[in-house]
Design a protein around this motif. Structure first.
Motif, PDB file in Angstrom:
ATOM      1  N   ASP A  76      46.364  53.141  10.946  1.00  0.00           N
ATOM      2  CA  ASP A  76      45.706  52.782   9.596  1.00  0.00           C
ATOM      3  C   ASP A  76      44.449  51.881  10.205  1.00  0.00           C
ATOM      4  OD1 ASP A  76      47.400  50.276  10.556  1.00  0.00           O
ATOM      5  OD2 ASP A  76      48.810  51.225   9.492  1.00  0.00           O
ATOM      6  N   ASN A  77      44.065  51.459   9.059  1.00  0.00           N
ATOM      7  CA  ASN A  77      42.669  50.686   9.363  1.00  0.00           C
ATOM      8  C   ASN A  77      41.703  51.294  10.453  1.00  0.00           C
ATOM      9  OD1 ASN A  77      42.858  48.150   7.577  1.00  0.00           O
ATOM     10  ND2 ASN A  77      44.790  48.082   8.583  1.00  0.00           N
ATOM     11  N   LEU A  78      41.651  52.926  10.058  1.00  0.00           N
ATOM     12  CA  LEU A  78      40.945  53.500  11.078  1.00  0.00           C
ATOM     13  C   LEU A  78      39.251  53.231  11.318  1.00  0.00           C
ATOM     14  CD1 LEU A  78      42.673  56.726  10.494  1.00  0.00           C
ATOM     15  CD2 LEU A  78      43.152  55.032  12.374  1.00  0.00           C
ATOM     16  N   HIS A  79      39.004  52.198  10.272  1.00  0.00           N
ATOM     17  CA  HIS A  79      37.479  52.137  10.157  1.00  0.00           C
ATOM     18  C   HIS A  79      37.185  50.800  10.960  1.00  0.00           C
ATOM     19  CE1 HIS A  79      39.857  49.185   7.571  1.00  0.00           C
ATOM     20  NE2 HIS A  79      38.702  48.319   7.555  1.00  0.00           N
ATOM     21  N   PHE A  80      37.979  50.279  11.503  1.00  0.00           N
ATOM     22  CA  PHE A  80      37.818  48.939  12.308  1.00  0.00           C
ATOM     23  C   PHE A  80      38.202  48.768  13.673  1.00  0.00           C
ATOM     24  CE2 PHE A  80      41.553  46.361  12.310  1.00  0.00           C
ATOM     25  CZ  PHE A  80      41.056  45.130  12.736  1.00  0.00           C
ATOM     26  N   ALA A  81      37.721  47.765  14.486  1.00  0.00           N
ATOM     27  CA  ALA A  81      38.446  47.681  15.892  1.00  0.00           C
ATOM     28  C   ALA A  81      38.410  46.060  15.902  1.00  0.00           C
ATOM     29  CB  ALA A  81      37.259  48.290  16.733  1.00  0.00           C
ATOM     30  N   GLY A 112      32.909  55.585  16.033  1.00  0.00           N
ATOM     31  CA  GLY A 112      32.745  55.984  14.670  1.00  0.00           C
ATOM     32  C   GLY A 112      33.330  54.993  13.708  1.00  0.00           C
ATOM     33  N   ARG A 113      33.713  53.903  14.098  1.00  0.00           N
ATOM     34  CA  ARG A 113      34.301  52.657  13.508  1.00  0.00           C
ATOM     35  C   ARG A 113      33.102  51.975  12.715  1.00  0.00           C
ATOM     36  NH1 ARG A 113      40.412  52.232  14.700  1.00  0.00           N
ATOM     37  NH2 ARG A 113      40.520  54.342  15.598  1.00  0.00           N
ATOM     38  N   VAL A 327      46.174  21.515  13.724  1.00  0.00           N
ATOM     39  CA  VAL A 327      45.604  21.146  14.999  1.00  0.00           C
ATOM     40  C   VAL A 327      44.115  21.619  15.141  1.00  0.00           C
ATOM     41  CG1 VAL A 327      46.031  21.591  17.553  1.00  0.00           C
ATOM     42  CG2 VAL A 327      47.702  21.287  16.049  1.00  0.00           C
ATOM     43  N   ASP A 328      43.979  23.076  15.097  1.00  0.00           N
ATOM     44  CA  ASP A 328      42.652  23.573  15.267  1.00  0.00           C
ATOM     45  C   ASP A 328      42.457  24.664  14.423  1.00  0.00           C
ATOM     46  OD1 ASP A 328      44.058  25.284  16.436  1.00  0.00           O
ATOM     47  OD2 ASP A 328      43.300  24.583  18.553  1.00  0.00           O
ATOM     48  N   ALA A 329      41.129  25.442  14.189  1.00  0.00           N
ATOM     49  CA  ALA A 329      41.105  26.571  13.377  1.00  0.00           C
ATOM     50  C   ALA A 329      40.915  27.717  14.236  1.00  0.00           C
ATOM     51  CB  ALA A 329      39.738  26.279  12.524  1.00  0.00           C
ATOM     52  N   LEU A 330      41.093  28.956  13.598  1.00  0.00           N
ATOM     53  CA  LEU A 330      41.012  30.211  14.153  1.00  0.00           C
ATOM     54  C   LEU A 330      39.808  30.778  13.220  1.00  0.00           C
ATOM     55  CD1 LEU A 330      42.003  32.034  16.514  1.00  0.00           C
ATOM     56  CD2 LEU A 330      43.354  33.266  14.731  1.00  0.00           C
ATOM     57  N   TYR A 331      38.773  31.045  13.629  1.00  0.00           N
ATOM     58  CA  TYR A 331      37.574  31.468  13.093  1.00  0.00           C
ATOM     59  C   TYR A 331      37.421  33.110  13.140  1.00  0.00           C
ATOM     60  CZ  TYR A 331      36.215  26.818  12.091  1.00  0.00           C
ATOM     61  OH  TYR A 331      36.195  25.599  11.784  1.00  0.00           O
ATOM     62  N   GLU A 332      37.740  33.611  11.992  1.00  0.00           N
ATOM     63  CA  GLU A 332      37.896  35.637  12.281  1.00  0.00           C
ATOM     64  C   GLU A 332      36.443  36.099  11.975  1.00  0.00           C
ATOM     65  OE1 GLU A 332      41.500  37.094  11.356  1.00  0.00           O
ATOM     66  OE2 GLU A 332      42.814  35.256  11.161  1.00  0.00           O
ATOM     67  N   TYR A 333      35.858  36.183  13.048  1.00  0.00           N
ATOM     68  CA  TYR A 333      34.462  36.782  12.817  1.00  0.00           C
ATOM     69  C   TYR A 333      34.525  38.303  12.598  1.00  0.00           C
ATOM     70  CZ  TYR A 333      31.829  32.519  13.894  1.00  0.00           C
ATOM     71  OH  TYR A 333      31.382  31.092  13.627  1.00  0.00           O
ATOM     72  N   GLN A 334      33.499  38.625  11.697  1.00  0.00           N
ATOM     73  CA  GLN A 334      33.523  40.362  11.739  1.00  0.00           C
ATOM     74  C   GLN A 334      31.881  40.679  11.727  1.00  0.00           C
ATOM     75  OE1 GLN A 334      36.048  42.271   8.705  1.00  0.00           O
ATOM     76  NE2 GLN A 334      34.238  42.001   7.412  1.00  0.00           N
ATOM     77  N   ALA A 335      31.567  41.996  12.389  1.00  0.00           N
ATOM     78  CA  ALA A 335      30.323  42.121  12.084  1.00  0.00           C
ATOM     79  C   ALA A 335      30.575  43.955  11.756  1.00  0.00           C
ATOM     80  CB  ALA A 335      29.579  42.288  13.877  1.00  0.00           C
ATOM     81  N   ASP A 336      29.528  44.345  11.161  1.00  0.00           N
ATOM     82  CA  ASP A 336      29.231  45.715  10.520  1.00  0.00           C
ATOM     83  C   ASP A 336      28.555  46.286  11.967  1.00  0.00           C
ATOM     84  OD1 ASP A 336      28.712  48.110   9.398  1.00  0.00           O
ATOM     85  OD2 ASP A 336      28.266  47.066   7.342  1.00  0.00           O
ATOM     86  N   VAL A 337      29.168  47.365  12.483  1.00  0.00           N
ATOM     87  CA  VAL A 337      28.427  47.956  13.487  1.00  0.00           C
ATOM     88  C   VAL A 337      27.493  49.026  13.070  1.00  0.00           C
ATOM     89  CG1 VAL A 337      29.983  47.003  15.369  1.00  0.00           C
ATOM     90  CG2 VAL A 337      30.210  49.287  14.260  1.00  0.00           C
TER      91      VAL A 337
END
Ligand code: COA
Length: 337
Positions: A76-81, A112-113, A327-337
């Motif tokens: 599933d989620n074949l549009h992303f990596a 192709g993602r 404690v700390d943060a997890l920043y989840e970054y995303q880019a459109d390729v």
């Protein structure tokens, strides 16, 4: 210096990836639990059949000193990596990190993602210092924060037993028409289909910010295999599920995994209450009951780590009541390729 595809059957190269990972941890977040070596080695050698993983490395003096692990979900989620990128602290600021990030973007586009995600640990409020260069790198490569999660840790030896009992009693009073079942190591076969159904809604229920993710299509077979993978990776897994008395459908679930190393740390994985069953304090009930199971089966565990989207007010309120502190943060970054 070129980027190469790492052969995961090359044991020496895999050990060098692990060295990079452990050195980065020691430099960037030494107070957090170190990555488990058993987990790392087994997950490279026996990847999940839910995804394809490629490791790209850069070498100096014939050793791998930086790598990117690029994951492509295939069910599933074949549009992303998504990817992890690490450079050994002794080899930073030479352009290796940037070349790895640009490379995984290109490979993702060529596959192709549409999107690629990379997480990075960072400072949260008055918490400990964290390396900020990763964020600067991602932002200069066109990534944007799609979701901020906060990591919280609880010292489970410090929770006042009377307060814990009060929280449990309160939840039992509000969920009297529900029963719970605790499991350890493996989810019992009869619970796999309803648990797969409940877990499938997770990605549409947890706040995801701007992350472009769709619900996973889970079934009993995928759940069973995922459980076996955890065992093979040296993780002791346990959970509690809840259902309305007389029903086979599950209303709530909570799972803790304890990796082999460091041995005294548990990770709070999914906790989920089906929207049709909210308002009965089931989230608190399954968490406290699972915490009690953990104390019996792994008495050496003293700390539990968890992360939640900063917007997930309800889950955070439960965690804070149970003594979790940011404690700390997890920043989840995303880019459109
Ligand atoms: C982030 C990381 C991969 C960068 O590796 P690197 O080989 O040092 O990166 P580069 O030399 O290619 O630097 C690229 C950019 O990152 C930023 N950067 C890297 N280190 C930095 C630092 N100490 N302070 C500020 N910015 C920094 C800069 O924008 C830099 O560009 P510039 O050199 O043109 O100013 C490495 O520091 C690392 O492994 N960190 C821990 C893991 C991590 O954060 N991974 C997720 C992010 S990819």
């Amino acid at each position: 210096m070129g980027i190469e595809l790492i052969d995961v059957n090359d044991a020496a190269a895999v050990e060098q990836l692990l060295d990079v990972r452990l050195a980065a941890h020691q430099a960037d977040e030494p107070d957090n639990p170190a990555p488990c070596r058993v987990h790392f080695r087994v997950s490279v050698a026996q990847p999940s059949d839910d995804e394809e993983i490629r490791f790209f490395g850069v070498r100096a003096d014939d050793r791998v000193v930086g790598y990117a692990a690029l994951h492509f979900p295939i069910k599933d989620n074949l549009h992303f990596a998504y990817a992890d990128v690490f450079v050994h602290p002794e080899h930073r600021r030479q352009g290796l990190g940037r070349s790895l990030v640009e490379h995984v973007k290109t490979v993702t586009r060529d596959a192709g993602r549409k999107n690629i995600n990379i997480d990075v640990v960072g400072v949260w409020e008055n918490g400990p210092k964290r390396f900020e260069g990763g964020r600067a790198l991602l932002e200069s490569c066109g990534f944007k924060v799609a979701l901020t999660s906060v990591n919280r840790h609880a010292d489970i030896t410090a929770l006042d037993p009377a307060e814990e009992q009060r929280l449990l009693d309160e939840s039992l009073a509000k969920s009297a028409e529900y029963e719970t079942i605790a499991w350890h190591h493996r989810v019992p076969e009869e619970l796999l289909p309803p648990l797969a159904q409940l877990n499938s809604i997770f990605l549409s229920q947890a706040p995801l910010g701007d992350l472009a993710l769709e619900e996973e299509k889970l079934d009993a077979d995928r759940m069973r295999k995922s459980g076996e993978r955890s065992i093979a990776r040296g993780i002791e897994v346990m959970g509690v599920v809840a259902r309305r008395k007389g029903s086979t459908e599950l209303a709530a679930t909570s799972v803790i995994g304890v990796p082999t190393e460091p041995g005294d740390v548990g990770h709070q994985w999914i906790t989920l209450v089906d929207p049709a069953h909210r308002g009965h304090r089931l989230g608190m009930r399954v968490k406290v009951e699972n915490l009690r199971q953990l104390r019996v089966v792994r008495p050496k565990v003293t700390r539990i780590c968890t992360d939640n989207a900063d917007s997930n007010a309800h889950m955070i309120a439960i965690n804070e009541a149970l003594g979790f502190k940011a404690v700390d943060a997890l920043y989840e970054y995303q880019a459109d390729v």
